[in-house]
Design a protein around this motif. Structure first.
Motif, PDB file in Angstrom:
ATOM      1  N   LYS A 140      53.563  92.379  58.571  1.00  0.00           N
ATOM      2  CA  LYS A 140      53.450  93.880  58.614  1.00  0.00           C
ATOM      3  C   LYS A 140      52.348  94.424  57.226  1.00  0.00           C
ATOM      4  CE  LYS A 140      55.372  94.934  62.485  1.00  0.00           C
ATOM      5  NZ  LYS A 140      54.488  96.065  63.335  1.00  0.00           N
ATOM      6  N   PRO A 141      52.579  93.853  55.605  1.00  0.00           N
ATOM      7  CA  PRO A 141      51.828  94.641  55.036  1.00  0.00           C
ATOM      8  C   PRO A 141      50.363  94.820  55.078  1.00  0.00           C
ATOM      9  CG  PRO A 141      53.613  92.890  54.332  1.00  0.00           C
ATOM     10  CD  PRO A 141      53.599  92.940  55.973  1.00  0.00           C
ATOM     11  N   PHE A 142      49.923  94.064  55.945  1.00  0.00           N
ATOM     12  CA  PHE A 142      48.241  94.271  55.984  1.00  0.00           C
ATOM     13  C   PHE A 142      48.238  95.002  57.305  1.00  0.00           C
ATOM     14  CE2 PHE A 142      44.318  93.578  58.220  1.00  0.00           C
ATOM     15  CZ  PHE A 142      43.311  93.308  57.429  1.00  0.00           C
ATOM     16  N   ALA A 143      48.490  94.911  58.099  1.00  0.00           N
ATOM     17  CA  ALA A 143      48.353  95.528  59.741  1.00  0.00           C
ATOM     18  C   ALA A 143      48.686  97.714  58.858  1.00  0.00           C
ATOM     19  CB  ALA A 143      49.605  96.050  60.340  1.00  0.00           C
ATOM     20  N   ILE A 144      50.334  97.810  58.258  1.00  0.00           N
ATOM     21  CA  ILE A 144      50.277  99.187  58.123  1.00  0.00           C
ATOM     22  C   ILE A 144      49.203  99.684  56.587  1.00  0.00           C
ATOM     23  CG2 ILE A 144      52.211  99.694  56.254  1.00  0.00           C
ATOM     24  CD1 ILE A 144      54.982  98.030  57.613  1.00  0.00           C
ATOM     25  N   ALA A 145      48.854  98.543  55.204  1.00  0.00           N
ATOM     26  CA  ALA A 145      47.962  99.065  54.392  1.00  0.00           C
ATOM     27  C   ALA A 145      46.631  99.783  54.934  1.00  0.00           C
ATOM     28  CB  ALA A 145      47.700  97.805  53.639  1.00  0.00           C
ATOM     29  N   ALA A 146      46.247  98.211  55.934  1.00  0.00           N
ATOM     30  CA  ALA A 146      45.221  99.045  56.955  1.00  0.00           C
ATOM     31  C   ALA A 146      44.881 100.558  57.730  1.00  0.00           C
ATOM     32  CB  ALA A 146      44.655  98.004  57.938  1.00  0.00           C
ATOM     33  N   TYR A 147      46.765 100.988  57.588  1.00  0.00           N
ATOM     34  CA  TYR A 147      46.329 102.013  58.747  1.00  0.00           C
ATOM     35  C   TYR A 147      46.948 103.609  57.334  1.00  0.00           C
ATOM     36  CZ  TYR A 147      47.319 100.631  63.607  1.00  0.00           C
ATOM     37  OH  TYR A 147      47.302 100.583  65.026  1.00  0.00           O
ATOM     38  N   SER A 148      47.364 102.634  56.622  1.00  0.00           N
ATOM     39  CA  SER A 148      48.204 103.916  55.687  1.00  0.00           C
ATOM     40  C   SER A 148      47.188 104.480  54.609  1.00  0.00           C
ATOM     41  CB  SER A 148      49.218 103.389  54.782  1.00  0.00           C
ATOM     42  OG  SER A 148      50.293 102.798  55.704  1.00  0.00           O
ATOM     43  N   LEU A 149      46.585 102.861  54.237  1.00  0.00           N
ATOM     44  CA  LEU A 149      45.249 104.000  54.028  1.00  0.00           C
ATOM     45  C   LEU A 149      43.645 104.334  54.228  1.00  0.00           C
ATOM     46  CD1 LEU A 149      45.931 100.553  50.682  1.00  0.00           C
ATOM     47  CD2 LEU A 149      47.258 103.387  50.750  1.00  0.00           C
ATOM     48  N   VAL A 202      45.703  96.099  65.445  1.00  0.00           N
ATOM     49  CA  VAL A 202      45.076  96.775  66.466  1.00  0.00           C
ATOM     50  C   VAL A 202      46.380  96.145  68.099  1.00  0.00           C
ATOM     51  CG1 VAL A 202      42.374  96.894  66.287  1.00  0.00           C
ATOM     52  CG2 VAL A 202      44.226  94.546  67.290  1.00  0.00           C
ATOM     53  N   ALA A 203      46.984  95.163  67.618  1.00  0.00           N
ATOM     54  CA  ALA A 203      48.150  94.684  68.510  1.00  0.00           C
ATOM     55  C   ALA A 203      49.219  95.982  69.102  1.00  0.00           C
ATOM     56  CB  ALA A 203      48.565  93.438  68.875  1.00  0.00           C
ATOM     57  N   PRO A 204      49.609  96.248  70.416  1.00  0.00           N
ATOM     58  CA  PRO A 204      51.101  97.304  70.685  1.00  0.00           C
ATOM     59  C   PRO A 204      51.639  96.101  69.658  1.00  0.00           C
ATOM     60  CG  PRO A 204      50.849  95.738  71.992  1.00  0.00           C
ATOM     61  CD  PRO A 204      49.017  95.275  71.318  1.00  0.00           C
ATOM     62  N   PRO A 218      59.363 105.724  70.693  1.00  0.00           N
ATOM     63  CA  PRO A 218      57.532 106.092  70.630  1.00  0.00           C
ATOM     64  C   PRO A 218      57.344 107.725  69.920  1.00  0.00           C
ATOM     65  CG  PRO A 218      57.935 105.988  72.691  1.00  0.00           C
ATOM     66  CD  PRO A 218      58.557 105.070  71.931  1.00  0.00           C
ATOM     67  N   VAL A 219      58.609 108.543  68.935  1.00  0.00           N
ATOM     68  CA  VAL A 219      58.777 109.477  69.130  1.00  0.00           C
ATOM     69  C   VAL A 219      57.718 110.197  68.428  1.00  0.00           C
ATOM     70  CG1 VAL A 219      60.108 111.745  67.812  1.00  0.00           C
ATOM     71  CG2 VAL A 219      61.140 109.496  69.260  1.00  0.00           C
ATOM     72  N   ILE A 220      56.999 109.317  67.909  1.00  0.00           N
ATOM     73  CA  ILE A 220      55.750 109.791  66.420  1.00  0.00           C
ATOM     74  C   ILE A 220      54.420 108.207  66.822  1.00  0.00           C
ATOM     75  CG2 ILE A 220      54.748 110.352  64.395  1.00  0.00           C
ATOM     76  CD1 ILE A 220      57.640 111.757  63.820  1.00  0.00           C
ATOM     77  N   PRO A 221      53.892 108.695  67.592  1.00  0.00           N
ATOM     78  CA  PRO A 221      52.564 107.959  66.996  1.00  0.00           C
ATOM     79  C   PRO A 221      52.505 106.481  65.384  1.00  0.00           C
ATOM     80  CG  PRO A 221      51.448 109.777  68.326  1.00  0.00           C
ATOM     81  CD  PRO A 221      53.462 109.937  67.240  1.00  0.00           C
ATOM     82  N   GLY A 222      52.233 105.543  65.735  1.00  0.00           N
ATOM     83  CA  GLY A 222      52.718 104.285  64.161  1.00  0.00           C
ATOM     84  C   GLY A 222      51.806 105.030  63.012  1.00  0.00           C
ATOM     85  N   ALA A 223      50.398 105.160  64.193  1.00  0.00           N
ATOM     86  CA  ALA A 223      49.324 105.477  62.981  1.00  0.00           C
ATOM     87  C   ALA A 223      49.544 106.893  61.969  1.00  0.00           C
ATOM     88  CB  ALA A 223      48.176 105.354  63.733  1.00  0.00           C
ATOM     89  N   LEU A 224      50.389 108.605  62.910  1.00  0.00           N
ATOM     90  CA  LEU A 224      50.729 109.479  62.536  1.00  0.00           C
ATOM     91  C   LEU A 224      51.940 108.822  61.708  1.00  0.00           C
ATOM     92  CD1 LEU A 224      50.303 111.868  65.524  1.00  0.00           C
ATOM     93  CD2 LEU A 224      48.298 111.125  63.050  1.00  0.00           C
ATOM     94  N   GLY A 225      53.074 107.822  61.582  1.00  0.00           N
ATOM     95  CA  GLY A 225      53.889 107.792  60.904  1.00  0.00           C
ATOM     96  C   GLY A 225      53.045 107.518  59.610  1.00  0.00           C
ATOM     97  N   CYS A 226      52.373 106.643  59.571  1.00  0.00           N
ATOM     98  CA  CYS A 226      52.021 105.968  58.072  1.00  0.00           C
ATOM     99  C   CYS A 226      50.932 106.536  57.603  1.00  0.00           C
ATOM    100  CB  CYS A 226      51.314 104.559  58.915  1.00  0.00           C
ATOM    101  SG  CYS A 226      52.032 102.659  59.609  1.00  0.00           S
ATOM    102  N   LEU A 227      49.965 107.036  58.204  1.00  0.00           N
ATOM    103  CA  LEU A 227      49.334 109.042  57.180  1.00  0.00           C
ATOM    104  C   LEU A 227      50.077 109.606  56.864  1.00  0.00           C
ATOM    105  CD1 LEU A 227      47.099 110.227  56.903  1.00  0.00           C
ATOM    106  CD2 LEU A 227      47.171 111.038  58.797  1.00  0.00           C
ATOM    107  N   ALA A 228      51.235 110.479  57.613  1.00  0.00           N
ATOM    108  CA  ALA A 228      51.823 110.698  57.235  1.00  0.00           C
ATOM    109  C   ALA A 228      52.523 110.333  56.075  1.00  0.00           C
ATOM    110  CB  ALA A 228      53.581 111.269  58.215  1.00  0.00           C
TER     111      ALA A 228
END
Length: 200
Positions: free
Chosen positions: A173-182, A145-147, A65-75
């Motif tokens: 994964k696509p739905f969760a990643i899309a939710a975070y990213s978008l 929302v799950a770890p 966990p170098v970079i929080p996953g949510a921030l990585g998706c945003l980036a």
């Protein structure tokens, strides 16, 4: 020992967060996030390596966990745009998830306990004894929302097959990643449009 392990993980995550915030601040000061031309020019210095580097970073942040996953998706979305950002997030996170699973399967419970937080094992450890682990795992991966990273490690020490694990990861994964990213991109865009002008 457990407390020391928690502190190490927290330190790594904090370091990643500081690096991310520093980069965002640098991007703001240099105009990377308010000028598409400036951002493209910055990435143009790295060529195709920029795309590959980002995918690898996303894979690594699942394993460590170098970079929080949510921030990585945003980036990913901010830097590469909605479509490419989502695709690169998807490839990197799926790759990292599969590697985490294979490492866990290879080295077992002791390895999982060393690389994950004890609180997560206490909370989700009961899943190991459930004959419905694959169903619970699929639901958790689908929801944003799950770890997920921890659950990929946990899956490696269950009886779930490699094929089923990969299928769940690739389809869930696509739905969760899309939710975070978008979703985070929308929040970030609103921030740029409202807060940044007030700071000038």
């Amino acid at each position: 020992m457990e407390k020391r392990r928690i502190n190490a993980l927290d330190s790594i995550t904090l370091f990643g967060l500081i690096v991310t915030i520093t980069f965002i601040f640098y991007g703001y000061k240099s105009g990377l996030f308010v000028s598409a031309e400036a951002l493209q020019g910055f990435l143009g210095r790295f060529g195709i390596l920029a795309d590959i580097m980002f995918i690898l970073i996303q894979a690594v942040q699942v394993i460590i966990p170098v970079i929080p996953g949510a921030l990585g998706c945003l980036a990913g979305v901010v830097i590469f745009g909605a479509v490419k950002g989502f695709l690169y997030n998807y490839i990197g996170i799926c790759l990292g998830s599969i590697i985490a699973f294979l490492l866990s399967r290879r080295y077992g419970m002791s390895f999982v306990e060393k690389v994950t937080r004890p609180k997560l094992m206490q909370k989700y450890g009961s899943w190991l004894n459930s004959d419905k682990f694959d169903k619970w795992f699929a639901i958790a991966i689908f929801l944003p929302v799950a770890p997920d990273d921890f659950l990929c490690y946990l899956a490696g020490i269950t009886k779930i097959s490699v094929r089923k694990f990969i299928t769940i990861i690739l389809t869930g994964k696509p739905f969760a990643i899309a939710a975070y990213s978008l979703g985070l991109n929308l929040i970030f865009t609103r921030f740029i449009e409202t807060v940044i002008p007030m700071m000038k």
